[in-house]
Design an enzyme around this catalytic site. Structure first.
Site, PDB file in Angstrom:
ATOM      1  N   GLY A 162       4.530 -49.187  14.399  1.00 28.86           N
ATOM      2  CA  GLY A 162       4.872 -50.132  13.336  1.00 28.86           C
ATOM      3  C   GLY A 162       6.359 -50.464  13.319  1.00 28.86           C
ATOM      4  O   GLY A 162       7.074 -50.254  14.306  1.00 28.86           O
ATOM      5  N   GLY A 163       6.812 -50.967  12.170  1.00 27.29           N
ATOM      6  CA  GLY A 163       8.188 -51.434  12.025  1.00 27.29           C
ATOM      7  C   GLY A 163       9.230 -50.364  12.311  1.00 27.29           C
ATOM      8  O   GLY A 163      10.256 -50.653  12.950  1.00 27.29           O
TER       9      GLY A 163
ATOM     10  N   LYS B  25      10.146 -55.398   5.294  1.00 27.21           N
ATOM     11  CA  LYS B  25      11.302 -55.388   6.216  1.00 27.21           C
ATOM     12  C   LYS B  25      11.402 -56.665   7.053  1.00 27.21           C
ATOM     13  O   LYS B  25      12.501 -57.089   7.403  1.00 27.21           O
ATOM     14  CB  LYS B  25      11.259 -54.148   7.100  1.00 27.21           C
ATOM     15  CG  LYS B  25      11.604 -52.886   6.306  1.00 27.21           C
ATOM     16  CD  LYS B  25      11.655 -51.642   7.132  1.00 27.21           C
ATOM     17  CE  LYS B  25      11.746 -50.449   6.178  1.00 27.21           C
ATOM     18  NZ  LYS B  25      11.707 -49.156   6.833  1.00 27.21           N
TER      19      LYS B  25
ATOM     20  N   ASP C  94      17.773 -47.461   9.345  1.00 27.44           N
ATOM     21  CA  ASP C  94      16.695 -46.498   9.617  1.00 27.44           C
ATOM     22  C   ASP C  94      16.889 -45.823  10.978  1.00 27.44           C
ATOM     23  O   ASP C  94      16.749 -44.601  11.105  1.00 27.44           O
ATOM     24  CB  ASP C  94      15.333 -47.214   9.667  1.00 27.44           C
ATOM     25  CG  ASP C  94      14.762 -47.478   8.289  1.00 27.44           C
ATOM     26  OD1 ASP C  94      15.093 -46.743   7.345  1.00 27.44           O
ATOM     27  OD2 ASP C  94      13.965 -48.429   8.164  1.00 27.44           O
TER      28      ASP C  94
ATOM     29  N   GLY D 176       2.403 -43.897  16.484  1.00 29.16           N
ATOM     30  CA  GLY D 176       2.567 -45.090  15.658  1.00 29.16           C
ATOM     31  C   GLY D 176       3.304 -46.181  16.426  1.00 29.16           C
ATOM     32  O   GLY D 176       3.978 -45.895  17.435  1.00 29.16           O
TER      33      GLY D 176
ATOM     34  N   GLY E  15      10.640 -36.137   6.607  1.00 22.92           N
ATOM     35  CA  GLY E  15      11.518 -37.301   6.705  1.00 22.92           C
ATOM     36  C   GLY E  15      12.728 -37.283   5.775  1.00 22.92           C
ATOM     37  O   GLY E  15      13.455 -38.275   5.704  1.00 22.92           O
TER      38      GLY E  15
ATOM     39  N   ASN F 251      16.558 -53.145   6.875  1.00 23.92           N
ATOM     40  CA  ASN F 251      16.243 -52.316   5.692  1.00 23.92           C
ATOM     41  C   ASN F 251      17.408 -52.292   4.704  1.00 23.92           C
ATOM     42  O   ASN F 251      17.317 -51.633   3.664  1.00 23.92           O
ATOM     43  CB  ASN F 251      15.855 -50.887   6.095  1.00 23.92           C
ATOM     44  CG  ASN F 251      17.058 -50.065   6.490  1.00 23.92           C
ATOM     45  OD1 ASN F 251      17.941 -50.556   7.185  1.00 23.92           O
ATOM     46  ND2 ASN F 251      17.120 -48.835   6.040  1.00 23.92           N
TER      47      ASN F 251
ATOM     48  N   SER G  27       9.855 -43.850  -4.488  1.00 21.32           N
ATOM     49  CA  SER G  27      11.141 -43.820  -3.773  1.00 21.32           C
ATOM     50  C   SER G  27      12.171 -42.907  -4.445  1.00 21.32           C
ATOM     51  O   SER G  27      12.340 -42.915  -5.661  1.00 21.32           O
ATOM     52  CB  SER G  27      11.731 -45.229  -3.680  1.00 21.32           C
ATOM     53  OG  SER G  27      13.019 -45.153  -3.105  1.00 21.32           O
TER      54      SER G  27
ATOM     55  N   TYR H   7       8.272 -38.075   3.739  1.00 20.34           N
ATOM     56  CA  TYR H   7       9.078 -37.017   3.134  1.00 20.34           C
ATOM     57  C   TYR H   7       8.477 -36.484   1.844  1.00 20.34           C
ATOM     58  O   TYR H   7       7.685 -37.158   1.186  1.00 20.34           O
ATOM     59  CB  TYR H   7      10.530 -37.461   2.902  1.00 20.34           C
ATOM     60  CG  TYR H   7      10.728 -38.644   1.973  1.00 20.34           C
ATOM     61  CD1 TYR H   7      10.815 -39.925   2.486  1.00 20.34           C
ATOM     62  CD2 TYR H   7      10.837 -38.481   0.589  1.00 20.34           C
ATOM     63  CE1 TYR H   7      11.016 -41.012   1.653  1.00 20.34           C
ATOM     64  CE2 TYR H   7      11.032 -39.567  -0.253  1.00 20.34           C
ATOM     65  CZ  TYR H   7      11.122 -40.822   0.284  1.00 20.34           C
ATOM     66  OH  TYR H   7      11.316 -41.901  -0.534  1.00 20.34           O
TER      67      TYR H   7
HETATM   68  P1  NDP Z   1       3.959 -49.899   9.419  1.00 26.58           P
HETATM   69  O1  NDP Z   1       2.997 -50.361   8.384  1.00 26.58           O
HETATM   70  O2  NDP Z   1       4.855 -50.910  10.070  1.00 26.58           O
HETATM   71  O3  NDP Z   1       3.100 -49.187  10.633  1.00 26.58           O
HETATM   72  C1  NDP Z   1       2.090 -48.269  10.357  1.00 26.58           C
HETATM   73  C2  NDP Z   1       1.642 -47.565  11.666  1.00 26.58           C
HETATM   74  O4  NDP Z   1       0.803 -46.478  11.263  1.00 26.58           O
HETATM   75  C3  NDP Z   1       0.848 -48.419  12.623  1.00 26.58           C
HETATM   76  O5  NDP Z   1       1.189 -48.058  13.939  1.00 26.58           O
HETATM   77  C4  NDP Z   1      -0.612 -48.039  12.307  1.00 26.58           C
HETATM   78  O6  NDP Z   1      -1.483 -48.156  13.413  1.00 26.58           O
HETATM   79  C5  NDP Z   1      -0.427 -46.567  11.981  1.00 26.58           C
HETATM   80  N1  NDP Z   1      -1.463 -45.993  11.103  1.00 26.58           N
HETATM   81  C6  NDP Z   1      -1.679 -46.284   9.796  1.00 26.58           C
HETATM   82  N2  NDP Z   1      -2.693 -45.515   9.314  1.00 26.58           N
HETATM   83  C7  NDP Z   1      -3.088 -44.735  10.353  1.00 26.58           C
HETATM   84  C8  NDP Z   1      -4.093 -43.736  10.483  1.00 26.58           C
HETATM   85  N3  NDP Z   1      -4.891 -43.379   9.453  1.00 26.58           N
HETATM   86  N4  NDP Z   1      -4.242 -43.128  11.677  1.00 26.58           N
HETATM   87  C9  NDP Z   1      -3.460 -43.450  12.726  1.00 26.58           C
HETATM   88  N5  NDP Z   1      -2.480 -44.406  12.670  1.00 26.58           N
HETATM   89  C10 NDP Z   1      -2.313 -45.039  11.493  1.00 26.58           C
HETATM   90  O7  NDP Z   1       4.763 -48.703   8.783  1.00 26.58           O
HETATM   91  P2  NDP Z   1       6.317 -48.310   8.889  1.00 26.58           P
HETATM   92  O8  NDP Z   1       6.719 -48.204  10.319  1.00 26.58           O
HETATM   93  O9  NDP Z   1       7.126 -49.196   8.011  1.00 26.58           O
HETATM   94  O10 NDP Z   1       6.303 -46.842   8.184  1.00 26.58           O
HETATM   95  C11 NDP Z   1       5.605 -45.768   8.786  1.00 26.58           C
HETATM   96  C12 NDP Z   1       5.826 -44.496   7.995  1.00 26.58           C
HETATM   97  O11 NDP Z   1       7.189 -44.100   8.039  1.00 26.58           O
HETATM   98  C13 NDP Z   1       5.471 -44.630   6.498  1.00 26.58           C
HETATM   99  O12 NDP Z   1       4.768 -43.465   6.124  1.00 26.58           O
HETATM  100  C14 NDP Z   1       6.836 -44.666   5.821  1.00 26.58           C
HETATM  101  O13 NDP Z   1       6.783 -44.123   4.512  1.00 26.58           O
HETATM  102  C15 NDP Z   1       7.662 -43.777   6.737  1.00 26.58           C
HETATM  103  N6  NDP Z   1       9.121 -44.066   6.711  1.00 26.58           N
HETATM  104  C16 NDP Z   1      10.004 -43.058   6.358  1.00 26.58           C
HETATM  105  C17 NDP Z   1      11.370 -43.286   6.351  1.00 26.58           C
HETATM  106  C18 NDP Z   1      12.322 -42.187   5.970  1.00 26.58           C
HETATM  107  O14 NDP Z   1      13.489 -42.476   5.690  1.00 26.58           O
HETATM  108  N7  NDP Z   1      11.928 -40.941   5.955  1.00 26.58           N
HETATM  109  C19 NDP Z   1      11.948 -44.598   6.694  1.00 26.58           C
HETATM  110  C20 NDP Z   1      10.942 -45.581   7.079  1.00 26.58           C
HETATM  111  C21 NDP Z   1       9.581 -45.308   7.074  1.00 26.58           C
HETATM  112  P3  NDP Z   1      -2.296 -49.540  13.739  1.00 26.58           P
HETATM  113  O15 NDP Z   1      -1.375 -50.381  14.572  1.00 26.58           O
HETATM  114  O16 NDP Z   1      -3.478 -49.064  14.512  1.00 26.58           O
HETATM  115  O17 NDP Z   1      -2.654 -50.165  12.427  1.00 26.58           O
END
Ligand code: NDP
Length: 264
Positions: free
Chosen positions: A122-123, A63, A99, A120, A228, A84, A14, A208
């Protein structure tokens, strides 16, 4: 001195301490910001209090625990179910989400963007898709697997998995998966990306400090791209504003946050 921290697992990578500490120093605010590696998210609140923190940022994978740890939730954090940023006021924890507004600000440098394909589910997608929709963008979501898409379908988003994806002309393609963070994977099959990238106006990877496979592929189509860093800075500015109770000019905070990130 007021103490602040970022909780995560992993958290070693970080850059938030560099940004916040530089800004504290430059603004003459008596604060320090450090990293806390937290294995067990259920210990978030106890650790926050026992460390004597005034505020914290929370990153992957805590989170949702941050949401549970909050005594009061800001309206937007409650709506999107992700926190966050935590701030201690009168012995109570207040939860915010910076975020999503941070991401929204970071895409303003790309013009003529109306439709956005998010990779994606996710969160981070939970909060950003909501704010983008509220701002009038047309948002589409493509995820590797189906279960996480269910809640987005309920909210009225057009969603796809790799198997049922229907290509369209999307203006902006955004990687919000963790593919590329610690590996060299693309966030979706190359055949899909090779269909959508040539007609896009720009591409962003919210990871990033790294030229990810997704960014490299987007650049091979001569697209304007961003990583990022801008989102990181903008979410940090808003968190800093909560930490310091809105006492500083945010343009100046942004300048020192940016300096803290890039000089590190
Ligand atoms: P989550 O763990 O909540 O979600 C991860 C997502 O990535 C899911 O949709 C998952 O799919 C998918 N995924 C993981 N591996 C793969 C892969 N190999 N191929 C395809 N899809 C994949 O993560 P977050 O939402 O918390 O974070 C996501 C990214 O964003 C991270 O890299 C984090 O570092 C970055 N981030 C950057 C920020 C910034 O300020 N620049 C702020 C917040 C996050 P599935 O549902 O199929 O498992």
């Amino acid at each position: 001195m007021k103490k602040f921290a970022i909780f995560g697992n992993p958290v070693e990578h970080s850059k938030s301490p560099n940004m916040h500490n530089n800004t504290f120093k430059k603004l003459g605010f008596d604060g320090e910001y450090f990293k806390i590696h937290l294995e067990d998210g259920s210990k978030l609140k106890d650790t926050f209090l026992s460390q004597g923190l005034s505020g914290a940022n929370i990153t992957v994978p805590h989170k949702e625990e941050a949401l549970k740890a909050s005594d009061y939730l800001d309206e937007f954090a409650k709506k999107v179910g992700a926190v966050n940023t935590l701030v201690l006021k009168n012995g109570k924890l207040y939860g915010y989400n910076t975020d999503a507004p941070g991401f929204l600000k970071s895409i303003k440098k790309f013009i003529d963007i109306e439709s956005i394909l998010i990779l994606g589910a996710g969160g981070t997608v939970q909060s950003t898709s909501s704010i983008l929709k509220d701002e009038g963008y047309e948002v589409f979501i493509l995820n590797r697997s189906a279960p996480r898409l269910e809640k987005f379908i309920e909210q009225g988003f057009e969603c796809f998995t790799f198997d049922n994806f229907t290509p369209k002309n999307f203006d902006l393609i955004v990687n919000m998966t963790s593919a590329g963070l610690k590996d060299e994977n693309l966030p979706a099959p190359k055949e899909i990306l090779d269909t959508v990238l040539p007609t896009a106006k720009a591409a962003i990877d919210i990871i990033y400090g790294k030229d990810t496979p997704f960014l490299k592929l987007a650049k091979s189509y001569n697209l304007p791209t961003a990583d990022g860093s801008e989102m990181l800075i903008q979410q940090g500015v808003l968190a800093f504003d909560y930490f310091t109770e809105h006492q500083f000019d945010l343009n100046i905070v942004e300048e020192f946050m940016r300096e803290g990130l890039f000089k590190s």
